[in-house]
Design an enzyme around this catalytic site. Structure first.
Site, PDB file in Angstrom:
ATOM      1  N   ASN A  80      38.976  48.891  -4.330  1.00 20.14           N
ATOM      2  CA  ASN A  80      38.954  47.553  -4.937  1.00 20.14           C
ATOM      3  C   ASN A  80      37.509  47.063  -4.908  1.00 20.14           C
ATOM      4  OD1 ASN A  80      38.407  45.760  -2.609  1.00 20.14           O
ATOM      5  ND2 ASN A  80      40.400  46.460  -1.859  1.00 20.14           N
TER       6      ASN A  80
ATOM      7  N   ASP B   1      48.994  38.376  -4.188  1.00 16.06           N
ATOM      8  CA  ASP B   1      48.960  37.499  -3.002  1.00 16.06           C
ATOM      9  C   ASP B   1      47.554  36.984  -2.668  1.00 16.06           C
ATOM     10  OD1 ASP B   1      47.800  39.739  -1.874  1.00 16.06           O
ATOM     11  OD2 ASP B   1      49.166  39.860  -0.168  1.00 16.06           O
TER      12      ASP B   1
ATOM     13  N   CYS C 230      47.627  39.481   3.686  1.00 16.14           N
ATOM     14  CA  CYS C 230      47.671  40.943   3.516  1.00 16.14           C
ATOM     15  C   CYS C 230      47.952  41.655   4.837  1.00 16.14           C
ATOM     16  CB  CYS C 230      46.336  41.472   3.012  1.00 16.14           C
ATOM     17  SG  CYS C 230      45.696  40.679   1.554  1.00 16.14           S
TER      18      CYS C 230
ATOM     19  N   HIS D 149      45.470  41.912  -6.214  1.00 18.95           N
ATOM     20  CA  HIS D 149      46.854  41.759  -5.750  1.00 18.95           C
ATOM     21  C   HIS D 149      47.273  40.307  -5.991  1.00 18.95           C
ATOM     22  CE1 HIS D 149      46.946  45.375  -2.767  1.00 18.95           C
ATOM     23  NE2 HIS D 149      47.814  45.614  -3.745  1.00 18.95           N
TER      24      HIS D 149
HETATM   25  N1  ARG Z   1      41.938  47.856   1.045  1.00 16.70           N
HETATM   26  C1  ARG Z   1      43.258  47.463   0.714  1.00 16.70           C
HETATM   27  C2  ARG Z   1      43.608  47.956  -0.675  1.00 16.70           C
HETATM   28  O1  ARG Z   1      42.762  47.917  -1.531  1.00 16.70           O
HETATM   29  C3  ARG Z   1      43.422  45.987   0.817  1.00 16.70           C
HETATM   30  C4  ARG Z   1      44.836  45.517   0.592  1.00 16.70           C
HETATM   31  C5  ARG Z   1      44.974  44.044   0.552  1.00 16.70           C
HETATM   32  N2  ARG Z   1      46.350  43.690   0.552  1.00 16.70           N
HETATM   33  C6  ARG Z   1      46.915  42.651  -0.101  1.00 16.70           C
HETATM   34  N3  ARG Z   1      48.170  42.426   0.092  1.00 16.70           N
HETATM   35  N4  ARG Z   1      46.258  41.950  -0.954  1.00 16.70           N
HETATM   36  O2  ARG Z   1      44.712  48.385  -0.960  1.00 16.70           O
END
Ligand code: ARG
Length: 268
Positions: free
Chosen positions: A14, A162, A254, A160
């Site tokens: 990400n 959330d 998260c 995401h």
């Molecule tokens: N490094 C993780 C990913 O890119 C972070 C996840 C964050 N989670 C969330 N529910 N927004 O998958």
């Protein structure tokens, strides 16, 4: 929640992740334990899943799946780096007598759990565009027997759902409209009676990635204007800094997966 024993930024999936911007391991451990303590103090009961070596993102348990009563709808991760997490999630739930359902549909459908879907006012709000596929929503609707409102995510920084929507109660939610396309904005406008609409700079603090326990909002950061509105609505704000986890693109919400969620009307 999952302790950060093996947490780090070892790959980039990400826009927040940069291998050279390494989390401070000691500080990450401290922030994670402090978050557990803050959630407990607010009244939450915290259960733990054992971390697994070489799965650094397992700390972000929101993505493990979606809980509906005694059942877990298991995620199917977009990126190969996170896919093995599902084996351990599945084992954890089965060992506790919960049913584990998988998303079955045409082809490989990606779905990243509570990071991209959560109940609000009797239906399911679900994001798609970066991690979860739109096609997962029809499957979720069938599995849960509820209407799914699809929200198209358009800003890769808010990959995401959330990170752009924090439900507070039946009427209130913290929202970041800049993360969604125009049609999705119209849907949310219809659904949320009293939104706390963030400015972009406020949203970039990840304050829409907060957890509510009773009347306490546990937040990674709280811009002053946001704090004033929450207090006016009768909430207590608890800031629990998670700077090291922001380096991998995740914050307070998260790092948690709600286990007491009931989505379908007639769930087990
Ligand atoms: N490094 C993780 C990913 O890119 C972070 C996840 C964050 N989670 C969330 N529910 N927004 O998958």
């Amino acid at each position: 929640m999952c302790p950060p024993d093996y947490f780090g930024v070892f790959y980039e999936i990400n826009p927040w992740m940069h291998r050279e911007n390494r989390p401070d391991f000691e500080l990450a451990i401290e922030q994670w334990h402090n978050l557990v303590a803050n959630l407990r103090r607010a009244g939450a009961k915290v259960e733990i899943i054992e971390p697994v070596k070489e799965l650094p993102d397992m700390v972000y348990v929101a993505n493990a799946g979606l809980v509906d009563g005694q059942r877990l709808i298991l995620s199917r991760f977009r990126h190969a780096e996170r896919q093995p997490e599902s084996i351990y999630t599945s084992q954890w739930f089965q060992a506790r007598g919960r049913e584990v359902a998988e998303l079955v549909g045409e082809g490989d459908i990606c779905f990243e759990g509570c990071g991209d879907a959560f109940p609000f006012r009797g239906s399911l709000l679900a994001g798609y565009g970066f991690r979860s596929d739109l096609s997962s929503h029809a499957v979720l609707s069938r599995l849960l027997g509820v209407t799914v409102h699809s929200v198209k995510l358009v800003d890769p920084r808010f990959y995401h759902f959330d990170i752009s929507f924090s439900p507070l109660d039946n009427r209130h939610a913290i929202i970041n409209p800049a993360a969604w396309d125009r049609a999705s904005n119209a849907i949310i406008e219809q659904l949320v009676p009293e939104p706390l609409v963030l400015e972009l700079d406020e949203a970039l603090t990840f304050c829409a990635n907060s957890v509510v326990v009773g009347k306490v909002v546990v937040m990674p950061a709280c811009p002053p204007r946001v704090g004033r509105i929450l207090e006016r609505w009768g909430y207590d704000v608890c800031v629990s800094p998670v700077s090291e986890f922001l380096k991998a693109g995740g914050a307070v919400r998260c790092l948690t997966l709600p286990l007491d969620m009931t989505i379908s009307k007639f769930c087990l």
